[in-house]
Motif scaffolding. Structure first.
Motif, PDB file in Angstrom:
ATOM      1  N   SER A 156      27.763  21.727  42.172  1.00 52.46           N
ATOM      2  CA  SER A 156      28.916  21.039  42.820  1.00 52.46           C
ATOM      3  C   SER A 156      29.963  20.727  41.592  1.00 52.46           C
ATOM      4  N   GLU A 157      29.567  20.304  40.534  1.00 59.92           N
ATOM      5  CA  GLU A 157      30.531  19.514  39.669  1.00 59.92           C
ATOM      6  C   GLU A 157      31.343  20.685  38.942  1.00 59.92           C
ATOM      7  N   LYS A 158      30.901  21.984  38.983  1.00 64.84           N
ATOM      8  CA  LYS A 158      31.758  22.952  38.344  1.00 64.84           C
ATOM      9  C   LYS A 158      31.360  24.492  39.474  1.00 64.84           C
ATOM     10  N   ASN A 159      31.871  24.523  40.419  1.00 62.13           N
ATOM     11  CA  ASN A 159      31.294  25.506  41.437  1.00 62.13           C
ATOM     12  C   ASN A 159      31.535  27.012  41.019  1.00 62.13           C
ATOM     13  N   SER A 160      31.754  27.265  39.661  1.00 64.24           N
ATOM     14  CA  SER A 160      31.825  28.457  39.310  1.00 64.24           C
ATOM     15  C   SER A 160      30.508  28.932  38.524  1.00 64.24           C
ATOM     16  N   VAL A 161      29.816  27.905  38.466  1.00 63.55           N
ATOM     17  CA  VAL A 161      28.477  28.194  38.113  1.00 63.55           C
ATOM     18  C   VAL A 161      27.224  28.409  38.917  1.00 63.55           C
ATOM     19  N   LEU A 162      27.061  29.592  39.037  1.00 55.31           N
ATOM     20  CA  LEU A 162      25.993  30.199  40.004  1.00 55.31           C
ATOM     21  C   LEU A 162      24.633  30.039  39.412  1.00 55.31           C
ATOM     22  N   LEU A 163      23.663  29.371  40.152  1.00 51.71           N
ATOM     23  CA  LEU A 163      22.414  29.131  39.664  1.00 51.71           C
ATOM     24  C   LEU A 163      21.473  29.781  40.558  1.00 51.71           C
ATOM     25  N   VAL A 164      20.475  30.638  39.840  1.00 49.90           N
ATOM     26  CA  VAL A 164      19.443  31.368  40.839  1.00 49.90           C
ATOM     27  C   VAL A 164      18.267  30.938  40.032  1.00 49.90           C
ATOM     28  N   HIS A 165      17.273  30.677  40.959  1.00 48.76           N
ATOM     29  CA  HIS A 165      15.700  30.319  40.376  1.00 48.76           C
ATOM     30  C   HIS A 165      15.293  31.586  40.053  1.00 48.76           C
ATOM     31  N   GLU A 166      14.221  31.419  39.227  1.00 45.85           N
ATOM     32  CA  GLU A 166      13.501  32.529  38.414  1.00 45.85           C
ATOM     33  C   GLU A 166      12.956  33.669  39.543  1.00 45.85           C
ATOM     34  N   SER A 167      12.496  33.114  40.476  1.00 52.32           N
ATOM     35  CA  SER A 167      12.069  33.981  41.245  1.00 52.32           C
ATOM     36  C   SER A 167      13.124  34.967  42.101  1.00 52.32           C
TER      37      SER A 167
END
Length: 195
Positions: A156-167
């Protein structure tokens, strides 16, 4: 630490892998909300178009636009906060060229979990984040959200950062896609995009 299970997904830094641009109004795709409307969305190769543009499995517009190779492994998972929407992409320099089929990966799941005390961040004068030199997630926030609701999300703080879980990372890598790469959070910073 929960953050050890997360990766930032980025497009590969290859000058022959073009970015995509919207070829229609994108009003239906608000940040942090599910998309409305139906039908395919339209993209075009973005400028500058590489002289030998390569169509790969992961492009950005700046949100991900993925091939069926990736979409076919993600769709059955029905990931919370992710909509896979049919997309077509054209080369504006070749008006009679082939229209390519892709999938727009609309990630509306956003989580505010930046640990502001432990992260190293540069801010604009208006208080928005300019860059992140060291990303640390707040495990306390993440632990309160069930895993199924945080498999894929934008920061939310920087929506250009897309995070994915290891799975999810492992699922995507299982089909050997071209065009994307993953960084462990502890190894990522804003400059990784350009490396």
């Amino acid at each position: 630490m929960l953050q050890d299970n997360y990766y930032v997904i980025e497009s590969e830094n290859n000058d022959q892998y073009p970015m995509f641009s919207w070829d229609q109004a994108n009003d239906d795709f608000g940040i942090g909300v599910p998309a409305i409307g139906s039908g395919s969305v339209m993209f075009r190769l973005g400028e500058p178009i590489p002289p030998k543009a390569e169509w790969v499995d992961y492009h950005v517009a700046p949100s991900p636009v993925i091939s069926s190779l990736i979409a076919d492994v993600l769709a059955p998972k029905d990931i919370y906060g992710v909509q896979l929407i049919p997309a077509v992409v054209r080369n504006p320099r070749d008006p009679f060229g082939e229209i390519r089929d892709y999938w727009f990966m609309h990630v509306w799941n956003r989580i505010s979990c930046l640990d502001k005390q432990k992260s190293v961040v540069e801010y604009f004068k208006d208080g928005n984040i300019f860059s992140i030199d060291e990303l640390v997630l707040d495990d306390g926030v993440l632990s309160k959200i069930e895993l199924s609701k945080r498999l894929v999300f934008e920061l939310s703080e920087k929506n250009s950062v897309l995070l994915v879980h290891e799975s999810i990372k492992n699922l995507i890598l299982s089909v050997s896609p071209r065009g994307c790469r993953f960084f462990k959070i502890s190894d990522w910073n804003s400059d990784c995009t350009f490396e």
